[in-house]
Design a protein around this motif. Structure first.
Motif, PDB file in Angstrom:
ATOM      1  N   ALA A 150       1.099  -1.432   0.203  1.00 35.06           N
ATOM      2  CA  ALA A 150       0.574  -0.083  -0.140  1.00 35.06           C
ATOM      3  C   ALA A 150       0.714   1.383   0.004  1.00 35.06           C
ATOM      4  CB  ALA A 150      -0.831   0.026   1.301  1.00 35.06           C
ATOM      5  N   GLU A 151       1.777   1.039   0.092  1.00 36.81           N
ATOM      6  CA  GLU A 151       3.226   2.512   0.460  1.00 36.81           C
ATOM      7  C   GLU A 151       2.757   3.317  -0.519  1.00 36.81           C
ATOM      8  OE1 GLU A 151       7.694   3.520   2.486  1.00 36.81           O
ATOM      9  OE2 GLU A 151       7.293   1.389   1.294  1.00 36.81           O
ATOM     10  N   PRO A 152       2.959   2.820  -1.448  1.00 36.69           N
ATOM     11  CA  PRO A 152       3.000   3.739  -3.421  1.00 36.69           C
ATOM     12  C   PRO A 152       1.519   5.050  -2.942  1.00 36.69           C
ATOM     13  CG  PRO A 152       3.906   2.015  -4.029  1.00 36.69           C
ATOM     14  CD  PRO A 152       2.731   1.745  -2.701  1.00 36.69           C
ATOM     15  N   TRP A 153       0.548   3.668  -2.516  1.00 35.83           N
ATOM     16  CA  TRP A 153      -1.054   5.065  -2.005  1.00 35.83           C
ATOM     17  C   TRP A 153      -0.756   6.245  -1.262  1.00 35.83           C
ATOM     18  CZ3 TRP A 153      -0.435   0.452  -4.631  1.00 35.83           C
ATOM     19  CH2 TRP A 153      -1.129  -0.169  -5.836  1.00 35.83           C
ATOM     20  N   GLY A 157      -0.199  10.802  -0.624  1.00 38.86           N
ATOM     21  CA  GLY A 157      -1.568  11.572  -0.167  1.00 38.86           C
ATOM     22  C   GLY A 157      -2.712  10.957  -0.588  1.00 38.86           C
ATOM     23  N   ARG A 158      -3.119   9.902  -1.547  1.00 40.41           N
ATOM     24  CA  ARG A 158      -4.401   8.928  -1.861  1.00 40.41           C
ATOM     25  C   ARG A 158      -4.672   8.505  -0.641  1.00 40.41           C
ATOM     26  NH1 ARG A 158      -2.906   6.950  -8.250  1.00 40.41           N
ATOM     27  NH2 ARG A 158      -2.118   8.502  -9.180  1.00 40.41           N
ATOM     28  N   VAL A 159      -3.761   7.887  -0.248  1.00 40.31           N
ATOM     29  CA  VAL A 159      -5.261   6.799   0.915  1.00 40.31           C
ATOM     30  C   VAL A 159      -4.257   6.938   2.057  1.00 40.31           C
ATOM     31  CG1 VAL A 159      -4.516   4.346   1.182  1.00 40.31           C
ATOM     32  CG2 VAL A 159      -5.500   4.594  -0.829  1.00 40.31           C
ATOM     33  N   GLN A 160      -5.373   6.841   2.952  1.00 38.85           N
ATOM     34  CA  GLN A 160      -4.894   6.898   4.493  1.00 38.85           C
ATOM     35  C   GLN A 160      -5.643   5.843   5.027  1.00 38.85           C
ATOM     36  OE1 GLN A 160      -7.209   8.731   7.841  1.00 38.85           O
ATOM     37  NE2 GLN A 160      -5.224  10.113   7.986  1.00 38.85           N
ATOM     38  N   LEU A 161      -4.113   4.998   5.829  1.00 40.26           N
ATOM     39  CA  LEU A 161      -4.554   2.853   5.755  1.00 40.26           C
ATOM     40  C   LEU A 161      -4.618   3.285   7.628  1.00 40.26           C
ATOM     41  CD1 LEU A 161      -4.695   0.621   4.400  1.00 40.26           C
ATOM     42  CD2 LEU A 161      -2.277   0.274   5.435  1.00 40.26           C
ATOM     43  N   ARG A 162      -5.815   2.807   8.184  1.00 41.65           N
ATOM     44  CA  ARG A 162      -6.386   3.294   9.564  1.00 41.65           C
ATOM     45  C   ARG A 162      -5.996   1.529  10.600  1.00 41.65           C
ATOM     46  NH1 ARG A 162     -11.517   7.628  10.182  1.00 41.65           N
ATOM     47  NH2 ARG A 162      -9.999   9.506   8.563  1.00 41.65           N
ATOM     48  N   HIS A 163      -5.312   1.909  10.871  1.00 42.14           N
ATOM     49  CA  HIS A 163      -4.699   0.382  11.608  1.00 42.14           C
ATOM     50  C   HIS A 163      -5.193   0.047  12.986  1.00 42.14           C
ATOM     51  CE1 HIS A 163      -1.404  -0.965   9.145  1.00 42.14           C
ATOM     52  NE2 HIS A 163      -1.043   1.248   8.946  1.00 42.14           N
ATOM     53  N   GLU A 253      -3.640  -7.918  -8.012  1.00 42.42           N
ATOM     54  CA  GLU A 253      -4.149  -6.999  -8.699  1.00 42.42           C
ATOM     55  C   GLU A 253      -5.689  -7.043  -8.401  1.00 42.42           C
ATOM     56  OE1 GLU A 253      -4.793 -12.272  -8.933  1.00 42.42           O
ATOM     57  OE2 GLU A 253      -3.450 -10.472  -9.163  1.00 42.42           O
ATOM     58  N   GLU A 254      -5.184  -7.202  -6.799  1.00 44.12           N
ATOM     59  CA  GLU A 254      -6.860  -6.610  -6.118  1.00 44.12           C
ATOM     60  C   GLU A 254      -7.120  -4.830  -5.507  1.00 44.12           C
ATOM     61  OE1 GLU A 254      -8.964 -10.240  -4.160  1.00 44.12           O
ATOM     62  OE2 GLU A 254      -6.797  -9.470  -3.286  1.00 44.12           O
ATOM     63  N   LEU A 255      -5.215  -4.704  -5.191  1.00 42.22           N
ATOM     64  CA  LEU A 255      -4.911  -3.380  -4.987  1.00 42.22           C
ATOM     65  C   LEU A 255      -5.477  -2.513  -5.420  1.00 42.22           C
ATOM     66  CD1 LEU A 255      -1.104  -4.065  -4.288  1.00 42.22           C
ATOM     67  CD2 LEU A 255      -3.567  -3.750  -2.746  1.00 42.22           C
ATOM     68  N   ALA A 256      -5.726  -2.004  -6.723  1.00 38.83           N
ATOM     69  CA  ALA A 256      -6.398  -0.980  -7.057  1.00 38.83           C
ATOM     70  C   ALA A 256      -7.696  -0.051  -7.023  1.00 38.83           C
ATOM     71  CB  ALA A 256      -5.712  -1.110  -9.068  1.00 38.83           C
ATOM     72  N   ALA A 257      -8.118  -2.025  -6.736  1.00 36.98           N
ATOM     73  CA  ALA A 257     -10.361  -1.512  -6.015  1.00 36.98           C
ATOM     74  C   ALA A 257     -10.021  -1.152  -5.320  1.00 36.98           C
ATOM     75  CB  ALA A 257     -10.718  -3.102  -6.578  1.00 36.98           C
ATOM     76  N   MET A 258      -9.176  -1.681  -4.426  1.00 35.01           N
ATOM     77  CA  MET A 258      -8.625  -1.053  -2.760  1.00 35.01           C
ATOM     78  C   MET A 258      -8.214   0.211  -2.175  1.00 35.01           C
ATOM     79  SD  MET A 258      -7.498  -5.023  -1.228  1.00 35.01           S
ATOM     80  CE  MET A 258      -7.741  -4.518   0.380  1.00 35.01           C
ATOM     81  N   MET A 259      -7.331   0.271  -3.110  1.00 34.64           N
ATOM     82  CA  MET A 259      -6.824   1.848  -2.949  1.00 34.64           C
ATOM     83  C   MET A 259      -7.709   3.109  -3.942  1.00 34.64           C
ATOM     84  SD  MET A 259      -4.232   1.021  -1.125  1.00 34.64           S
ATOM     85  CE  MET A 259      -3.828  -0.441  -0.639  1.00 34.64           C
ATOM     86  N   GLY A 260      -8.468   2.361  -4.614  1.00 38.76           N
ATOM     87  CA  GLY A 260      -9.703   3.664  -5.364  1.00 38.76           C
ATOM     88  C   GLY A 260      -8.597   4.385  -6.859  1.00 38.76           C
ATOM     89  N   SER A 261      -7.589   3.356  -7.420  1.00 33.62           N
ATOM     90  CA  SER A 261      -6.709   3.961  -8.553  1.00 33.62           C
ATOM     91  C   SER A 261      -5.586   2.965  -8.385  1.00 33.62           C
ATOM     92  CB  SER A 261      -6.727   5.411  -7.828  1.00 33.62           C
ATOM     93  OG  SER A 261      -5.318   5.434  -7.168  1.00 33.62           O
ATOM     94  N   SER A 262      -5.487   3.253 -10.057  1.00 29.59           N
ATOM     95  CA  SER A 262      -4.020   2.450 -10.053  1.00 29.59           C
ATOM     96  C   SER A 262      -3.324   2.998  -9.196  1.00 29.59           C
ATOM     97  CB  SER A 262      -3.582   3.015 -11.568  1.00 29.59           C
ATOM     98  OG  SER A 262      -4.072   3.799 -11.859  1.00 29.59           O
ATOM     99  N   GLN A 263      -2.415   1.819  -9.459  1.00 31.04           N
ATOM    100  CA  GLN A 263      -1.339   2.812  -8.345  1.00 31.04           C
ATOM    101  C   GLN A 263      -0.302   3.993  -9.363  1.00 31.04           C
ATOM    102  OE1 GLN A 263       2.063  -0.518  -7.816  1.00 31.04           O
ATOM    103  NE2 GLN A 263       3.586   0.818  -7.037  1.00 31.04           N
ATOM    104  N   PRO A 264       0.759   4.672  -7.913  1.00 27.88           N
ATOM    105  CA  PRO A 264       1.114   5.913  -9.110  1.00 27.88           C
ATOM    106  C   PRO A 264       2.396   5.817  -9.434  1.00 27.88           C
ATOM    107  CG  PRO A 264      -0.327   6.498  -6.224  1.00 27.88           C
ATOM    108  CD  PRO A 264       0.371   4.770  -6.492  1.00 27.88           C
TER     109      PRO A 264
END
Length: 264
Positions: A150-153, A157-163, A253-264
């Motif tokens: 998830a680090e690229p997103w 600044g596209r994703v905030q991961l809340r742990h 292949e699931e990451l883009a849908a989860m992150m809301g966009s393709s990899q930066p």
């Protein structure tokens, strides 16, 4: 994916077998709100959530049994029940849609609300357009790998991961989680654990653990109450705005849908 026991969020052969055995053994019943073939399931522990018109003149039902979603279909003569998913002529699973609309959808919406009010650590920009909640055990190798993926997103600044920190995997998982949650800068402590994962992660601070262990046990309880037993367990908003859940390490292949966009 790290597990403590088998997840309970999907129908299993155990449920189907139990329902089949229940139907096989039922006899004549008194007048009830449901047809006899359905009422016998209700009396054996099935909670009916919704009913709908199904293909072939059947009536479809979705419900829960022991916390698991179940589906079954009453034949037009109201004397027989077919248990399990229904497929269309093109192979589409018609049952999944009804279970999602009537059971898992509302359950996930409720879970999202609970997660918003839980004890979580922000990882990324506060104004990031995408928010994702994930249950994280400090010792979980798959949580570590998910954060790396998830680090690229996050960095863009596209994703905030809340742990939502939990301690379920090893004896020192809870002390580590409490040390991270109770740190002066929890996000920095989280990153410290991430950087030193291969060498054992963050050093446990017993004083901090003493003051913060109840925060971790509350997150453990939340995770258990949501029927989850594996980390990472991640909640995100799908393209249509519904709440989706991914248990375990997402595939690339699931990451883009989860992150809301393709990899930066």
């Amino acid at each position: 994916m790290t597990r403590t026991n088998k997840p309970t969020t999907k129908p299993t052969l155990l449920v189907v077998s139990f329902l089949a055995a229940t139907l096989a053994g039922h006899g004549v019943r008194a007048e009830n709100a449901h047809p006899d073939a359905i009422q016998v399931l209700v009396e054996r522990g099935v909670d009916i959530v919704d009913r709908f018109d199904a293909p072939g003149g059947m009536t479809g039902y979705v419900g829960t049994m022991r916390g698991r979603p179940v589906s079954f279909y009453l034949t037009s003569d109201k004397k027989h029940v077919v248990i399990g998913p229904m497929l269309s002529e093109t192979g589409m699973n018609l049952t999944e849609t009804n279970i999602r609309q009537s059971i898992t959808g509302p359950q996930n919406e409720e879970a999202w609300s609970k997660l918003e009010n839980s004890d979580w650590i922000p990882d990324g920009e506060e104004d990031a357009p995408v928010v994702i909640y994930t249950f994280t055990d400090p010792n979980c190798p798959y949580c570590h790998r998910f954060r790396e993926a998830a680090e690229p997103w996050i960095e863009a600044g596209r994703v905030q991961l809340r742990h939502v920190m939990v301690g379920i995997l090893k004896q020192d998982s809870l002390p580590k989680a409490a040390t991270i949650l109770g740190a002066d800068n929890p996000e920095s402590a989280l990153h410290d654990n991430q950087r030193n994962h291969e060498s054992g992660g963050i050093a446990v601070d017993r004083e901090v653990v003493s003051a913060n262990h109840k925060r971790v046990t509350a997150n453990n309880s939340l995770m258990s109450n949501l029927g989850l037993s594996a980390t990472p367990a991640t909640f995100y908003k799908a393209d249509d705005g519904t709440i989706a859940i991914k248990q375990g390490l997402p595939r690339p292949e699931e990451l883009a849908a989860m992150m809301g966009s393709s990899q930066p």
